[in-house]
Design a protein around this motif. Structure first.
Motif, PDB file in Angstrom:
ATOM      1  N   GLY A 103       0.830  -1.202   0.000  1.00  0.00           N
ATOM      2  CA  GLY A 103       0.000   0.000   0.000  1.00  0.00           C
ATOM      3  C   GLY A 103       0.863   1.250   0.000  1.00  0.00           C
ATOM      4  N   LEU A 104       0.191   2.385  -0.155  1.00  0.00           N
ATOM      5  CA  LEU A 104       0.917   3.658  -0.247  1.00  0.00           C
ATOM      6  C   LEU A 104       0.221   4.737   0.579  1.00  0.00           C
ATOM      7  N   VAL A 105       1.040   5.523   1.285  1.00  0.00           N
ATOM      8  CA  VAL A 105       0.532   6.758   1.891  1.00  0.00           C
ATOM      9  C   VAL A 105       1.153   7.889   1.082  1.00  0.00           C
ATOM     10  N   ALA A 106       0.303   8.720   0.470  1.00  0.00           N
ATOM     11  CA  ALA A 106       0.806   9.786  -0.402  1.00  0.00           C
ATOM     12  C   ALA A 106       0.409  11.133   0.169  1.00  0.00           C
ATOM     13  N   ASP A 107       1.398  12.022   0.332  1.00  0.00           N
ATOM     14  CA  ASP A 107       1.038  13.343   0.858  1.00  0.00           C
ATOM     15  C   ASP A 107       1.332  14.444  -0.139  1.00  0.00           C
ATOM     16  N   GLY A 108       0.463  15.455  -0.164  1.00  0.00           N
ATOM     17  CA  GLY A 108       0.632  16.557  -1.113  1.00  0.00           C
ATOM     18  C   GLY A 108      -0.519  17.530  -1.095  1.00  0.00           C
ATOM     19  N   ARG A 109      -0.885  17.993  -2.285  1.00  0.00           N
ATOM     20  CA  ARG A 109      -1.999  18.940  -2.414  1.00  0.00           C
ATOM     21  C   ARG A 109      -3.132  18.346  -3.246  1.00  0.00           C
ATOM     22  N   ASP A 110      -2.781  17.422  -4.172  1.00  0.00           N
ATOM     23  CA  ASP A 110      -3.784  16.889  -5.108  1.00  0.00           C
ATOM     24  C   ASP A 110      -3.749  15.366  -5.161  1.00  0.00           C
ATOM     25  N   MET A 111      -3.327  14.749  -4.052  1.00  0.00           N
ATOM     26  CA  MET A 111      -3.249  13.283  -4.052  1.00  0.00           C
ATOM     27  C   MET A 111      -4.647  12.676  -4.193  1.00  0.00           C
ATOM     28  N   GLY A 112      -5.591  13.177  -3.395  1.00  0.00           N
ATOM     29  CA  GLY A 112      -6.952  12.636  -3.430  1.00  0.00           C
ATOM     30  C   GLY A 112      -7.788  13.202  -4.563  1.00  0.00           C
ATOM     31  N   SER A 113      -7.457  14.399  -5.032  1.00  0.00           N
ATOM     32  CA  SER A 113      -8.307  15.041  -6.045  1.00  0.00           C
ATOM     33  C   SER A 113      -7.882  14.714  -7.470  1.00  0.00           C
ATOM     34  N   VAL A 114      -6.606  14.370  -7.694  1.00  0.00           N
ATOM     35  CA  VAL A 114      -6.114  14.156  -9.071  1.00  0.00           C
ATOM     36  C   VAL A 114      -5.297  12.865  -9.223  1.00  0.00           C
ATOM     37  N   VAL A 115      -4.215  12.757  -8.490  1.00  0.00           N
ATOM     38  CA  VAL A 115      -3.238  11.689  -8.760  1.00  0.00           C
ATOM     39  C   VAL A 115      -3.758  10.313  -8.326  1.00  0.00           C
ATOM     40  N   PHE A 116      -4.398  10.247  -7.142  1.00  0.00           N
ATOM     41  CA  PHE A 116      -4.958   8.970  -6.669  1.00  0.00           C
ATOM     42  C   PHE A 116      -6.435   9.185  -6.322  1.00  0.00           C
ATOM     43  N   LYS A 117      -7.211   9.472  -7.365  1.00  0.00           N
ATOM     44  CA  LYS A 117      -8.632   9.762  -7.164  1.00  0.00           C
ATOM     45  C   LYS A 117      -9.358   8.589  -6.508  1.00  0.00           C
ATOM     46  N   ASP A 118      -8.827   7.357  -6.737  1.00  0.00           N
ATOM     47  CA  ASP A 118      -9.493   6.179  -6.185  1.00  0.00           C
ATOM     48  C   ASP A 118      -8.902   5.755  -4.832  1.00  0.00           C
ATOM     49  N   ALA A 119      -8.230   6.675  -4.156  1.00  0.00           N
ATOM     50  CA  ALA A 119      -7.660   6.354  -2.831  1.00  0.00           C
ATOM     51  C   ALA A 119      -8.763   5.837  -1.911  1.00  0.00           C
ATOM     52  N   VAL A 120      -8.438   4.806  -1.099  1.00  0.00           N
ATOM     53  CA  VAL A 120      -9.467   4.233  -0.216  1.00  0.00           C
ATOM     54  C   VAL A 120      -9.797   5.181   0.932  1.00  0.00           C
TER      55      VAL A 120
END
Ligand code: DC
Length: 223
Positions: free
Chosen positions: A122-139
């Motif tokens: 799994g991955l924990v991704a931090d930033g500004r657009d992780m949930g909105s653009v890069v990993f839209k399907d994040a759980v």
């Protein structure tokens, strides 16, 4: 396991909100990989400075970004085989990262690289657009923030605790400028998506914030 079935926890939020520390600790606890996406924008800003490319020159930045050799190894950040962990964290590169990040071509150039961090378990991704653009399907999507004055105070205390000087008013002004550039830009602005859980750390410790994210993840696994 196909890449899309690998769980991603996206933690987005403004500068100095503590999301980097929280994300790393959550990743450690779960044995997940960790992506510090802000570091990539910082590296682009640093490499541009080294190569004499202006932070406003979107086309030149895009060309350069696709040629960079970036590696995260044993807690260090490498750019073209040289350690740049300290250099990218300077105040100058904080500003530079926020400036290069407004350009869509630069963001596109970093997209695949960011997705390549999605590896089992799994991955924990931090930033500004992780949930909105890069990993839209994040759980799980967390919007981690804190009042700007509290964020400035935390930043101010870091050099002061090492007997170095710092200017609170300047730090506050820099954060306010970066907040407004990151959230008002047209390309992938910092926003809380409707499916993201708000985590305000103004009056919470790091340990508390980590517990909050881990509990939220456990709750999702039960569904
Ligand atoms: O998270 P950080 O402070 O290291 O990020 C530095 C800058 O990079 C931030 O001001 C905006 C940009 N950034 C971005 O636009 N998108 C991301 N996913 C991460 C960072």
């Amino acid at each position: 396991m196909s890449a899309n079935s690998i769980p991603v926890i996206a933690i987005d939020g403004p500068s100095a909100s503590g999301k980097g520390t929280v994300s790393q600790l959550v990743a450690e606890k779960l044995g997940f990989h960790y992506l510090d996406s802000g570091a990539l924008y910082r590296i682009v800003a640093l490499a541009a400075k080294q190569q004499g490319i202006a932070w406003s020159d979107a086309d030149a930045l895009e060309n350069m970004a696709t040629t960079l050799e970036i590696e995260f190894k044993a807690g260090e950040i490498y750019l073209n085989n040289k350690i740049v962990s300290e250099a990218v964290r300077s105040e100058e590169m904080s500003r530079g990262a926020s400036e290069v990040a407004i350009h869509t071509p630069v963001r596109n150039a970093l997209f695949d690289l960011q997705q390549s961090f999605r590896k089992a378990p799994g991955l924990v991704a931090d930033g500004r657009d992780m949930g909105s653009v890069v990993f839209k399907d994040a759980v799980l999507k967390i919007f981690l923030t804190a009042q700007v004055e509290i964020r400035a105070e935390r930043r101010y205390k870091q050099p002061i605790s090492k007997n170095m000087s710092a200017d609170y008013a300047k730090i506050l002004q820099d954060l306010q400028e970066r907040d407004s550039r990151d959230s008002q830009r047209r390309a992938s602005p910092l926003i809380q998506t409707p499916d993201a859980i708000l985590l305000d750390t103004s009056h919470r410790s790091i340990t508390d914030a980590v517990e909050f994210v881990l509990n939220a993840y456990q709750n999702i696994l039960k569904i």
